[in-house]
Motif scaffolding. Structure first.
Motif, PDB file in Angstrom:
ATOM      1  N   ALA A 231       0.870  -1.271  -0.133  1.00 21.28           N
ATOM      2  CA  ALA A 231       0.055  -0.175  -0.090  1.00 21.28           C
ATOM      3  C   ALA A 231       0.948   1.358   0.025  1.00 21.28           C
ATOM      4  O   ALA A 231       0.745   2.285  -0.865  1.00 21.28           O
ATOM      5  N   LEU A 232       1.934   1.340   0.857  1.00 24.61           N
ATOM      6  CA  LEU A 232       2.756   2.487   0.970  1.00 24.61           C
ATOM      7  C   LEU A 232       3.723   2.669  -0.504  1.00 24.61           C
ATOM      8  O   LEU A 232       3.800   3.620  -0.920  1.00 24.61           O
ATOM      9  N   ARG A 233       3.922   1.423  -1.014  1.00 22.57           N
ATOM     10  CA  ARG A 233       4.563   1.475  -2.392  1.00 22.57           C
ATOM     11  C   ARG A 233       3.635   1.972  -3.416  1.00 22.57           C
ATOM     12  O   ARG A 233       4.210   3.003  -4.305  1.00 22.57           O
ATOM     13  N   ALA A 234       2.507   1.544  -3.283  1.00 14.92           N
ATOM     14  CA  ALA A 234       1.424   2.194  -4.382  1.00 14.92           C
ATOM     15  C   ALA A 234       1.270   3.581  -4.142  1.00 14.92           C
ATOM     16  O   ALA A 234       1.062   4.522  -5.233  1.00 14.92           O
ATOM     17  N   ASP A 235       1.045   4.088  -2.979  1.00 12.70           N
ATOM     18  CA  ASP A 235       0.893   5.670  -2.630  1.00 12.70           C
ATOM     19  C   ASP A 235       2.073   6.260  -3.132  1.00 12.70           C
ATOM     20  O   ASP A 235       1.860   7.241  -3.665  1.00 12.70           O
ATOM     21  N   ALA A 238       1.882   6.610  -6.892  1.00 14.15           N
ATOM     22  CA  ALA A 238       0.912   7.519  -7.094  1.00 14.15           C
ATOM     23  C   ALA A 238       1.453   9.020  -7.220  1.00 14.15           C
ATOM     24  O   ALA A 238       0.996   9.965  -7.840  1.00 14.15           O
ATOM     25  N   GLY A 239       2.172   9.172  -5.859  1.00 14.50           N
ATOM     26  CA  GLY A 239       2.357  10.574  -5.671  1.00 14.50           C
ATOM     27  C   GLY A 239       3.626  11.013  -6.746  1.00 14.50           C
ATOM     28  O   GLY A 239       3.519  12.270  -6.917  1.00 14.50           O
ATOM     29  N   ALA A 240       4.403  10.298  -7.094  1.00 13.45           N
ATOM     30  CA  ALA A 240       5.448  10.486  -7.823  1.00 13.45           C
ATOM     31  C   ALA A 240       4.820  10.594  -9.267  1.00 13.45           C
ATOM     32  O   ALA A 240       5.299  11.780 -10.092  1.00 13.45           O
ATOM     33  N   ARG A 241       3.820   9.931  -9.624  1.00 11.84           N
ATOM     34  CA  ARG A 241       3.518  10.286 -11.175  1.00 11.84           C
ATOM     35  C   ARG A 241       2.450  11.658 -10.966  1.00 11.84           C
ATOM     36  O   ARG A 241       2.549  12.486 -11.932  1.00 11.84           O
ATOM     37  N   ALA A 242       1.894  11.979  -9.841  1.00 13.73           N
ATOM     38  CA  ALA A 242       1.099  13.233  -9.753  1.00 13.73           C
ATOM     39  C   ALA A 242       2.079  14.354  -9.730  1.00 13.73           C
ATOM     40  O   ALA A 242       1.859  15.296 -10.538  1.00 13.73           O
ATOM     41  N   GLU A 243       3.398  14.138  -9.109  1.00 11.86           N
ATOM     42  CA  GLU A 243       4.362  15.311  -9.463  1.00 11.86           C
ATOM     43  C   GLU A 243       4.766  15.384 -10.658  1.00 11.86           C
ATOM     44  O   GLU A 243       4.924  16.631 -10.867  1.00 11.86           O
TER      45      GLU A 243
END
Length: 281
Positions: A231-235, A238-243
């Motif tokens: 879950a933390l890896r996916a989060d 996702a954060g890196a993609r959003a950035e």
């Protein structure tokens, strides 16, 4: 409070020994307030001068502390296992976060297996009550309370292992978790799907320990940490993609602004001349 009358000769050493044992065995938690002097002396069946001498010695050794405004409390001794400079270093290391979860997976799996084999009826009652409170917090969508009970639940499993080293090592680990050194539990509990999955995992852990199934308890603990890791890896991904997406949008807007034709200074929007503006029949 779990204090017992001292049957042997009531000396300060005997008083200290009883309180030390309660701290060592995890009966007294960091931050627990001791009874007032008169009450505690009566429970231990010792004189107040003897009690004062014992408390003074325990405080000098950093096991208890007197706080402003009154009261004597069990000190947060677990915090000394990780000095502040070390905490600062590991907090800034991505590898340390992964290593932390790897360590928790192995140690908590062992603690759960021990708890399934060794838990007393009182231990099982504590675990069941914490989980019941967790269910209530889940139903009320109280993320902060649910996350706090998560730590309390795992700490109670460690205590049910009846292994002194296990108890205090896990407390030190959970202290770092509560302080948000490695990751934010609020982010983990902020997703409805994660909250449901975590509650189900805790229920599996509880059921295995209550039934005394060490293998099932070990497997449940490992599966729980594996889920947290994923879950933390996916989060993070996702954060890196959003950035990156935000940076692309910013650059796109800057590029569009640089290539847009400049408007004459004396021309206002809507005044642009079209091909038919100056034609006649």
């Amino acid at each position: 409070m779990p204090f017992q009358p001292i049957k042997s000769r009531p000396t300060a050493d005997e008083v200290s020994r009883q309180i030390e044992l309660l701290i060592l065995e995890g009966v007294l938690h960091p931050g627990d307030r001791l009874p007032g002097e008169r009450d505690l002396a009566a429970r231990l069946d010792v004189s107040r001068p003897v009690l004062r001498e014992a408390l003074k010695g325990l405080e000098a050794r950093g096991l208890i502390e007197s706080r402003h405004g009154g009261g004597t409390y069990v000190a947060s001794i677990e915090g000394t296992l990780f000095a502040s400079p070390v905490i600062d270093l590991i907090a800034g290391s991505r590898k340390a976060g992964a290593d932390y979860l790897e360590f928790r997976r192995e140690v908590e799996a062992t603690a759960a297996a021990m708890a399934a084999a060794r838990a007393t009826e009182s231990d099982r009652t504590i675990l069941a009550r914490i989980f019941s409170a967790m269910e209530a917090a889940h139903g009320e969508a109280d993320f902060r309370r649910e996350a706090a009970l998560d730590v309390e639940f795992h700490q109670a499993i460690g205590e049910a292992s009846h292994n002194i080293v296990m108890i205090h090592v896990l407390r030190a680990c959970y202290r770092l978790l509560s302080d948000g050194v490695f990751y934010s539990r609020g982010r983990l509990y902020g997703h409805a799907g994660s909250r449901d999955a975590l509650l189900a995992q805790h229920r599996s852990l509880l059921d295995a320990i209550l039934s005394g199934d060490s293998k099932a308890a070990r497997d449940a603990a490992e599966a729980h940490i594996a889920y947290v890791e994923a879950a933390l890896r996916a989060d993070a991904e996702a954060g890196a993609r959003a950035e990156i997406g935000s940076l692309r949008l910013l650059q796109f807007e800057e590029r569009a602004g640089a290539t847009r034709p400049a408007r004459p200074k004396d021309q206002t929007p809507g005044d642009e001349a079209g091909p038919s503006d100056h034609t006649t029949d």
